[in-house]
Design a protein around this motif. Structure first.
Motif, PDB file in Angstrom:
ATOM      1  N   VAL A   1       0.843  -1.201   0.000  1.00  0.00           N
ATOM      2  CA  VAL A   1       0.000   0.000   0.000  1.00  0.00           C
ATOM      3  C   VAL A   1       0.876   1.247   0.000  1.00  0.00           C
ATOM      4  CG1 VAL A   1      -1.693   1.329   1.309  1.00  0.00           C
ATOM      5  CG2 VAL A   1      -1.948  -1.140   1.108  1.00  0.00           C
ATOM      6  N   LYS A   2       1.898   1.250   0.840  1.00  0.00           N
ATOM      7  CA  LYS A   2       2.788   2.408   0.925  1.00  0.00           C
ATOM      8  C   LYS A   2       3.481   2.673  -0.410  1.00  0.00           C
ATOM      9  CE  LYS A   2       6.883   4.109   3.258  1.00  0.00           C
ATOM     10  NZ  LYS A   2       8.076   3.738   3.971  1.00  0.00           N
ATOM     11  N   ASP A   3       4.025   1.615  -1.031  1.00  0.00           N
ATOM     12  CA  ASP A   3       4.719   1.776  -2.305  1.00  0.00           C
ATOM     13  C   ASP A   3       3.760   2.157  -3.432  1.00  0.00           C
ATOM     14  OD1 ASP A   3       7.148   1.214  -1.104  1.00  0.00           O
ATOM     15  OD2 ASP A   3       7.078  -0.908  -1.636  1.00  0.00           O
ATOM     16  N   ALA A   4       2.563   1.566  -3.432  1.00  0.00           N
ATOM     17  CA  ALA A   4       1.570   1.906  -4.457  1.00  0.00           C
ATOM     18  C   ALA A   4       1.141   3.364  -4.317  1.00  0.00           C
ATOM     19  CB  ALA A   4       0.359   0.985  -4.356  1.00  0.00           C
ATOM     20  N   ALA A   5       0.959   3.809  -3.086  1.00  0.00           N
ATOM     21  CA  ALA A   5       0.579   5.205  -2.855  1.00  0.00           C
ATOM     22  C   ALA A   5       1.665   6.141  -3.364  1.00  0.00           C
ATOM     23  CB  ALA A   5       0.319   5.439  -1.372  1.00  0.00           C
TER      24      ALA A   5
ATOM     25  N   LEU B   1      -5.620   5.302  -0.429  1.00  0.00           N
ATOM     26  CA  LEU B   1      -5.796   3.954  -0.982  1.00  0.00           C
ATOM     27  C   LEU B   1      -6.629   3.078  -0.055  1.00  0.00           C
ATOM     28  CD1 LEU B   1      -2.368   3.107  -2.649  1.00  0.00           C
ATOM     29  CD2 LEU B   1      -4.518   3.765  -3.736  1.00  0.00           C
ATOM     30  N   TYR B   2      -6.426   3.194   1.259  1.00  0.00           N
ATOM     31  CA  TYR B   2      -7.232   2.419   2.201  1.00  0.00           C
ATOM     32  C   TYR B   2      -8.704   2.808   2.112  1.00  0.00           C
ATOM     33  CZ  TYR B   2      -3.369   0.132   4.611  1.00  0.00           C
ATOM     34  OH  TYR B   2      -2.296  -0.657   4.922  1.00  0.00           O
ATOM     35  N   VAL B   3      -8.995   4.106   2.023  1.00  0.00           N
ATOM     36  CA  VAL B   3     -10.384   4.568   1.909  1.00  0.00           C
ATOM     37  C   VAL B   3     -10.998   4.069   0.610  1.00  0.00           C
ATOM     38  CG1 VAL B   3     -11.851   6.617   1.653  1.00  0.00           C
ATOM     39  CG2 VAL B   3     -10.066   6.567   3.411  1.00  0.00           C
ATOM     40  N   TRP B   4     -10.278   4.205  -0.496  1.00  0.00           N
ATOM     41  CA  TRP B   4     -10.789   3.734  -1.782  1.00  0.00           C
ATOM     42  C   TRP B   4     -11.046   2.239  -1.745  1.00  0.00           C
ATOM     43  CZ3 TRP B   4      -7.184   6.511  -5.838  1.00  0.00           C
ATOM     44  CH2 TRP B   4      -7.565   7.844  -5.935  1.00  0.00           C
ATOM     45  N   ARG B   5     -10.143   1.481  -1.120  1.00  0.00           N
ATOM     46  CA  ARG B   5     -10.332   0.021  -1.032  1.00  0.00           C
ATOM     47  C   ARG B   5     -11.598  -0.288  -0.247  1.00  0.00           C
ATOM     48  NH1 ARG B   5      -7.881  -4.927  -1.413  1.00  0.00           N
ATOM     49  NH2 ARG B   5      -8.205  -6.330   0.336  1.00  0.00           N
ATOM     50  N   HIS B   6     -11.799   0.403   0.855  1.00  0.00           N
ATOM     51  CA  HIS B   6     -12.992   0.199   1.678  1.00  0.00           C
ATOM     52  C   HIS B   6     -14.263   0.505   0.880  1.00  0.00           C
ATOM     53  CE1 HIS B   6     -15.520   0.084   5.226  1.00  0.00           C
ATOM     54  NE2 HIS B   6     -15.981   1.273   4.899  1.00  0.00           N
ATOM     55  N   ARG B   7     -14.213   1.536   0.043  1.00  0.00           N
ATOM     56  CA  ARG B   7     -15.372   1.946  -0.773  1.00  0.00           C
ATOM     57  C   ARG B   7     -15.446   1.196  -2.102  1.00  0.00           C
ATOM     58  NH1 ARG B   7     -14.897   8.514  -0.132  1.00  0.00           N
ATOM     59  NH2 ARG B   7     -15.363   8.564   2.113  1.00  0.00           N
ATOM     60  N   ARG B   8     -14.510   0.283  -2.328  1.00  0.00           N
ATOM     61  CA  ARG B   8     -14.412  -0.468  -3.585  1.00  0.00           C
ATOM     62  C   ARG B   8     -14.236   0.473  -4.781  1.00  0.00           C
ATOM     63  NH1 ARG B   8     -15.176  -5.664  -2.314  1.00  0.00           N
ATOM     64  NH2 ARG B   8     -16.488  -6.189  -0.548  1.00  0.00           N
ATOM     65  N   GLN B   9     -13.362   1.440  -4.599  1.00  0.00           N
ATOM     66  CA  GLN B   9     -13.004   2.399  -5.640  1.00  0.00           C
ATOM     67  C   GLN B   9     -11.502   2.274  -5.888  1.00  0.00           C
ATOM     68  OE1 GLN B   9     -14.133   5.997  -3.562  1.00  0.00           O
ATOM     69  NE2 GLN B   9     -16.048   6.148  -4.687  1.00  0.00           N
ATOM     70  N   GLY B  10     -11.024   3.056  -6.826  1.00  0.00           N
ATOM     71  CA  GLY B  10      -9.590   3.102  -7.056  1.00  0.00           C
ATOM     72  C   GLY B  10      -9.057   1.871  -7.756  1.00  0.00           C
ATOM     73  N   PRO B  11      -7.738   1.754  -7.764  1.00  0.00           N
ATOM     74  CA  PRO B  11      -7.110   0.640  -8.477  1.00  0.00           C
ATOM     75  C   PRO B  11      -7.364  -0.691  -7.784  1.00  0.00           C
ATOM     76  CG  PRO B  11      -5.463   1.917  -7.289  1.00  0.00           C
ATOM     77  CD  PRO B  11      -6.756   2.655  -7.159  1.00  0.00           C
ATOM     78  N   PRO B  12      -7.378  -1.785  -8.547  1.00  0.00           N
ATOM     79  CA  PRO B  12      -7.622  -3.103  -7.948  1.00  0.00           C
ATOM     80  C   PRO B  12      -6.473  -3.525  -7.040  1.00  0.00           C
ATOM     81  CG  PRO B  12      -7.066  -3.325 -10.272  1.00  0.00           C
ATOM     82  CD  PRO B  12      -7.190  -1.857  -9.993  1.00  0.00           C
TER      83      PRO B  12
ATOM     84  N   ARG C   1      -1.609  -9.497   3.566  1.00  0.00           N
ATOM     85  CA  ARG C   1      -1.119  -8.149   3.293  1.00  0.00           C
ATOM     86  C   ARG C   1      -1.744  -7.616   2.001  1.00  0.00           C
ATOM     87  NH1 ARG C   1       5.320  -6.837   3.158  1.00  0.00           N
ATOM     88  NH2 ARG C   1       5.109  -4.643   3.644  1.00  0.00           N
ATOM     89  N   VAL C   2      -2.247  -6.389   2.026  1.00  0.00           N
ATOM     90  CA  VAL C   2      -2.848  -5.775   0.839  1.00  0.00           C
ATOM     91  C   VAL C   2      -1.731  -5.409  -0.136  1.00  0.00           C
ATOM     92  CG1 VAL C   2      -4.195  -3.824  -0.039  1.00  0.00           C
ATOM     93  CG2 VAL C   2      -4.812  -4.896   2.139  1.00  0.00           C
ATOM     94  N   MET C   3      -1.912  -5.850  -1.375  1.00  0.00           N
ATOM     95  CA  MET C   3      -0.908  -5.623  -2.412  1.00  0.00           C
ATOM     96  C   MET C   3      -1.572  -5.101  -3.686  1.00  0.00           C
ATOM     97  SD  MET C   3       1.917  -6.629  -0.949  1.00  0.00           S
ATOM     98  CE  MET C   3       3.127  -6.927  -2.222  1.00  0.00           C
TER      99      MET C   3
END
Length: 90
Positions: free
Chosen positions: A26-30, A40-51, A60-62
């Motif tokens: 997550v840190k590197d992707a951000a 990225l965490y908020v988008w993941r929770h809302r099912r938005q943003g990149p897969p 671990r989220v990747m």
């Protein structure tokens, strides 16, 4: 680490190095996207943003770097400033 994109995996890179750049935390992707990890965490929770997906025994989220690049291209095509076909002025 700089905000510049990581090297793309290629035949010229050793396999171990290519594998390191294929998956981002997550840190590197951000950092790659120029966003905060919180975004990225908020988008993941809302099912938005990149897969993203969970990897490993600790889940671990990747992010796949190639998926981030594809998501960026989708964002560019959906923006009327980058896609003249969507421009309200034309």
């Amino acid at each position: 680490m700089s905000a510049q994109p990581l090297l793309a995996p290629s035949a010229s890179l050793p396999p171990a190095l290519a594998a390191c750049t294929a998956f981002l935390t997550v840190k590197d992707a951000a950092e790659y996207l120029g966003l905060s990890p919180h975004t990225l965490y908020v988008w993941r929770h809302r099912r938005q943003g990149p897969p993203s997906f969970r990897m490993g025994p600790r889940g671990r989220v990747m992010y796949r770097r190639e998926a981030l690049d594809a998501w960026i291209r989708e964002q560019e095509q959906a923006d009327s400033r980058s896609n003249t076909a969507l421009s309200p002025l034309s």
